[in-house]
Every structure is written in C-alpha cells, then in structure tokens.
Design a protein around this motif. Structure first.
Motif, PDB file in Angstrom:
ATOM      1  N   VAL A  85      39.963  53.963  33.420  1.00 34.32           N
ATOM      2  CA  VAL A  85      40.256  54.878  34.528  1.00 34.32           C
ATOM      3  C   VAL A  85      38.963  55.466  35.095  1.00 34.32           C
ATOM      4  O   VAL A  85      38.822  55.622  36.305  1.00 34.32           O
ATOM      5  CB  VAL A  85      41.237  55.984  34.075  1.00 34.32           C
ATOM      6  N   ALA A 134      49.835  64.083  25.347  1.00 27.98           N
ATOM      7  CA  ALA A 134      48.723  63.358  25.974  1.00 27.98           C
ATOM      8  C   ALA A 134      48.546  61.931  25.454  1.00 27.98           C
ATOM      9  O   ALA A 134      48.142  61.057  26.201  1.00 27.98           O
ATOM     10  CB  ALA A 134      47.428  64.132  25.798  1.00 27.98           C
ATOM     11  N   ASN A 135      48.864  61.670  24.204  1.00 27.90           N
ATOM     12  CA  ASN A 135      48.606  60.347  23.622  1.00 27.90           C
ATOM     13  C   ASN A 135      49.864  59.527  23.376  1.00 27.90           C
ATOM     14  O   ASN A 135      49.832  58.557  22.621  1.00 27.90           O
ATOM     15  CB  ASN A 135      47.821  60.503  22.315  1.00 27.90           C
ATOM     16  N   ALA A 162      49.784  63.485  29.720  1.00 33.64           N
ATOM     17  CA  ALA A 162      48.656  64.030  30.470  1.00 33.64           C
ATOM     18  C   ALA A 162      48.644  63.384  31.848  1.00 33.64           C
ATOM     19  O   ALA A 162      48.843  62.185  31.990  1.00 33.64           O
ATOM     20  CB  ALA A 162      47.348  63.736  29.739  1.00 33.64           C
ATOM     21  N   GLY A 163      48.464  64.172  32.875  1.00 28.58           N
ATOM     22  CA  GLY A 163      48.440  63.641  34.230  1.00 28.58           C
ATOM     23  C   GLY A 163      49.787  63.125  34.685  1.00 28.58           C
ATOM     24  O   GLY A 163      49.862  62.232  35.526  1.00 28.58           O
ATOM     25  N   ARG A 210      49.052  52.453  30.188  1.00 29.74           N
ATOM     26  CA  ARG A 210      48.434  53.778  30.121  1.00 29.74           C
ATOM     27  C   ARG A 210      47.481  53.979  31.298  1.00 29.74           C
ATOM     28  O   ARG A 210      47.429  55.058  31.885  1.00 29.74           O
ATOM     29  CB  ARG A 210      47.699  53.948  28.795  1.00 29.74           C
ATOM     30  N   VAL A 211      46.734  52.932  31.647  1.00 27.85           N
ATOM     31  CA  VAL A 211      45.843  53.006  32.800  1.00 27.85           C
ATOM     32  C   VAL A 211      46.671  53.276  34.058  1.00 27.85           C
ATOM     33  O   VAL A 211      46.343  54.154  34.858  1.00 27.85           O
ATOM     34  CB  VAL A 211      45.010  51.709  32.955  1.00 27.85           C
ATOM     35  N   GLU A 239      54.114  68.129  31.144  1.00 27.25           N
ATOM     36  CA  GLU A 239      52.681  67.977  30.898  1.00 27.25           C
ATOM     37  C   GLU A 239      52.295  68.970  29.811  1.00 27.25           C
ATOM     38  O   GLU A 239      52.435  70.176  29.989  1.00 27.25           O
ATOM     39  CB  GLU A 239      51.869  68.252  32.165  1.00 27.25           C
ATOM     40  N   LEU A 268      47.883  56.858  34.105  1.00 30.42           N
ATOM     41  CA  LEU A 268      46.791  57.788  34.402  1.00 30.42           C
ATOM     42  C   LEU A 268      46.366  57.714  35.867  1.00 30.42           C
ATOM     43  O   LEU A 268      45.893  58.696  36.433  1.00 30.42           O
ATOM     44  CB  LEU A 268      45.592  57.513  33.493  1.00 30.42           C
ATOM     45  N   GLU A 303      44.219  54.787  24.000  1.00 32.20           N
ATOM     46  CA  GLU A 303      43.849  55.976  24.775  1.00 32.20           C
ATOM     47  C   GLU A 303      42.380  55.980  25.194  1.00 32.20           C
ATOM     48  O   GLU A 303      42.084  56.183  26.380  1.00 32.20           O
ATOM     49  CB  GLU A 303      44.211  57.264  24.015  1.00 32.20           C
ATOM     50  N   ALA A 345      41.124  55.556  29.069  1.00 25.28           N
ATOM     51  CA  ALA A 345      40.271  56.575  29.699  1.00 25.28           C
ATOM     52  C   ALA A 345      38.997  55.944  30.267  1.00 25.28           C
ATOM     53  O   ALA A 345      38.550  56.293  31.375  1.00 25.28           O
ATOM     54  CB  ALA A 345      39.924  57.664  28.690  1.00 25.28           C
TER      55      ALA A 345
END
Length: 189
Positions: free
Chosen positions: A66, A149-150, A122-123, A89-90, A144, A93, A59, A63
């Motif tokens: 991103v 989120a994780n 998330a997102g 994950r990237v 959402e 996001l 995570e 982040a």
C-alpha cells in the motif's frame, strides 16, 4: 528462488502493458531480487529486506505494498497462499472490495430481505464507502478499532456475535478470514 507462479504473474503483467516492476520482500530478498532482475520484461526490481517481512505475514506485506501503490495503476501477485492472503488486505486498505465480497452479496440477495454489510478493520471507512455503492446493499455497518486492525478471528467473531441478535442469516466471503471467523461465530452463538 523465484517460483513458477512468479513467471506466470510476470507473463500476465506483460500482457497488461507498460513497465513491469517486481517487488521482492523478505529476509534474504537480495538473492531473489537478483534473479528477478534477469527476467525478461522486468524493468525495475524493488527490494525490501526487513525483519517484519521475514515470515511473509500478510499485514506487513500489505502495508508495504500500500505504501508503494500510489505509483502504480495495477498490482498483481502470484496465485500462491501468500499472494491470496495479501492482495485482499491490500485491496481493503486501498478501499476496494474483493470479488469474494461481490459473490457473497449475490448469495445474500438470493436469500431475500434487506442486505446489511459489516466492514471491519483499520481503514474500514474507505471500504464501507465502496460497499454502500453496491447494488442490493441496504445498510453498511462500519467498525474501526485497533483490535480489528489485523483481521484476527477472536475480536472479529466477538463483534459479529454482538450484532447477530438482529439477523436471521450471517454470511461471510469464502476467504481465509471468513473461513477462520464464521466457525468461531457459530460456536459462540
């Protein structure tokens, strides 16, 4: 110490063309960054040393990537467990769906019936918009919530179980998240 996988990724990046920038993140990143700067074809090395990056958790790494992604057309990672965990994950996001998602959609379409896609996290809205454009998808469910989120298995499994009564078949991509969540879903059903 830079791995052989890093060298392979650098070779792939050089074949794409353009300037090659290398991100080195984690505790003690300076030593690896110094090594990366000496590699042929590397035009710039970005260094991120922060306590949140010390254990290569997906995570915080995602982040970070991103936050830098707007400056790049292509993002590559070594084919290591960290790279394979971070890049999906990237992509999520950034609102992109993985190849694994496409493969799962193909399998779902072969089963027959309406195909609904759950996009959670998330997102999730950006990824849901992408999913809605995929051939064969009749409905996209979006969730959402901070608890999602994780990509933690327990809240995601609970969400899927809450929706499961409406479905005969539940599929997930063969990713670390899918392989972590679906056994929990099966146990809860």
């Amino acid at each position: 110490h830079l791995s052989d996988q890093t060298a392979k990724t650098l070779t792939a990046a050089s074949k794409i063309g353009g300037d090659v920038h290398v991100l080195v993140a984690g505790a003690g990143a300076k030593t690896a960054a110094d090594q990366a700067a000496k590699l042929s074809g590397v035009s710039k090395v970005l260094v991120a040393e922060d306590a949140s990056l010390a254990n290569n958790l997906a995570e915080p790494l995602a982040a970070l990537i991103v936050s830098l992604a707007g400056n790049y057309d292509t993002i590559l990672a070594a084919a290591t467990s960290v790279g394979k965990n971070v890049l999906p994950r990237v992509a999520a996001l950034l609102g992109h769906l993985s190849d694994q998602t496409a493969k799962t959609l193909t399998a779902a379409s072969k089963i027959g019936g309406d195909v609904h896609v759950l996009v959670a996290g998330a997102g999730a809205k950006a990824a849901a918009d992408q999913a809605a454009k995929l051939s064969g998808v009749s409905k996209v469910l979006v969730a959402e919530d901070a608890s999602l989120a994780n990509n933690l298995a327990e809240p995601l499994a609970a969400l899927i179980v809450s929706l499961a009564g409406n479905y005969d078949t539940i599929l997930a991509a063969a990713t670390s998240v899918g392989k972590n969540v679906l056994p929990r879903v099966a146990a809860l059903l």
